[in-house]
Design an enzyme around this catalytic site. Structure first.
Site, PDB file in Angstrom:
ATOM      1  N   CYS A   1     -30.130 -26.194  -1.524  1.00  0.00           N
ATOM      2  CA  CYS A   1     -29.170 -25.400  -0.748  1.00  0.00           C
ATOM      3  C   CYS A   1     -27.707 -25.787  -0.952  1.00  0.00           C
ATOM      4  CB  CYS A   1     -29.501 -25.497   0.743  1.00  0.00           C
ATOM      5  SG  CYS A   1     -29.128 -27.131   1.442  1.00  0.00           S
TER       6      CYS A   1
ATOM      7  N   CYS B   1     -31.190 -32.497   0.758  1.00  0.00           N
ATOM      8  CA  CYS B   1     -30.641 -32.714   2.091  1.00  0.00           C
ATOM      9  C   CYS B   1     -31.788 -33.015   3.060  1.00  0.00           C
ATOM     10  CB  CYS B   1     -29.871 -31.484   2.564  1.00  0.00           C
ATOM     11  SG  CYS B   1     -30.952 -30.085   2.924  1.00  0.00           S
TER      12      CYS B   1
ATOM     13  N   GLU C   1     -27.725 -50.406 -10.230  1.00  0.00           N
ATOM     14  CA  GLU C   1     -29.165 -50.285  -9.959  1.00  0.00           C
ATOM     15  C   GLU C   1     -29.692 -51.519  -9.213  1.00  0.00           C
ATOM     16  OE1 GLU C   1     -30.398 -47.484 -10.363  1.00  0.00           O
ATOM     17  OE2 GLU C   1     -29.583 -46.496 -12.145  1.00  0.00           O
TER      18      GLU C   1
HETATM   19 MG    MG Z   1     -26.650 -44.703 -11.172  1.00  0.00          MG
END
Ligand code: MG
Ligand code: ADP
Length: 195
Positions: A147, A189, A88
């Protein structure tokens, strides 16, 4: 630490759900099999996994040290530490670049995973800078929730999203770009990231 000759910076970047933490955990496991001394670092702001561990969406976990700033990381490195894994990275801010550069210069292998993109599709510091100075960059994609195509982005659903189109201070605040309250996130996407 050695003379610095073996040091390197490896970056794992991508949107949420791309498998960044899974890949970080895989590299840590391999280092442990090789009997390398490993330090795993998370950020105290990462409330999703809780303090003292880094966790993937699929349930993989590693015990970790939690810090509040990048400057705390070098102080956790011990005599036998050979690999430092930071998850992170977007929580740590731009200071992380100099900190991990110094560790790699000193001979450590540093693996840094983090979001390279905000929920509104912009580069997310400090990942772009880290990618620029790394020996290796692994750019991962998630699966588009609409999708099924490769998803290089994630979007924020619900929560405060409607009041802040385009991402203002949210996108700049390390915590706000990732840790949600009532809002949730989906991988998308290019085609489906806008609506
Ligand atoms: Mg992660
Ligand atoms: P990251 O650290 O990049 O957010 P994680 O390593 O925590 O990703 O989680 C990756 C795992 O998330 C996948 O192996 C899969 O089990 C799960 N997952 C859930 N939703 C998706 C998605 N849309 N695309 C890919 N993986 C997903």
């Amino acid at each position: 630490m050695d003379d610095g000759g073996g040091g390197r910076l490896e970056v794992i970047a991508g949107p949420m759900f791309a498998g960044k933490t899974e890949e970080l955990v895989r590299r840590v496991h391999r280092a442990r099999i090789a009997r390398r001394g490993v330090l795993v670092v998370g950020h105290a702001l990462d409330t999703r996994s809780g303090p003292g561990r880094v966790a993937s969406h699929s349930g993989l976990e590693l015990p970790s040290r939690s810090v509040r700033s990048a400057q705390e990381v070098p102080g956790l490195v011990e005599a036998g530490t050979e690999l430092v894994a930071v998850d992170e990275a977007q929580f740590f801010g731009p200071e992380l670049v100099d900190v991990v550069t110094a560790l790699a210069d000193a001979g450590l292998v540093v693996v840094v995973a983090g979001l390279s993109v905000t929920f509104d599709g912009r580069p997310f510091a400090p990942l772009p800078a880290l990618m620029a100075v790394a020996e290796s960059v692994t750019k991962l994609t998630a699966v588009c929730a609409v999708c099924g195509r490769d998803a290089a982005f994630h979007v924020r659903l619900g929560g405060v999203r409607a009041g802040r189109p385009g991402g203002d201070a949210d996108a700049l605040a390390p915590a706000a770009g990732h840790v949600g309250g009532t809002e949730s996130y989906e991988a998308r996407c290019r085609r489906h990231r806008a609506g």
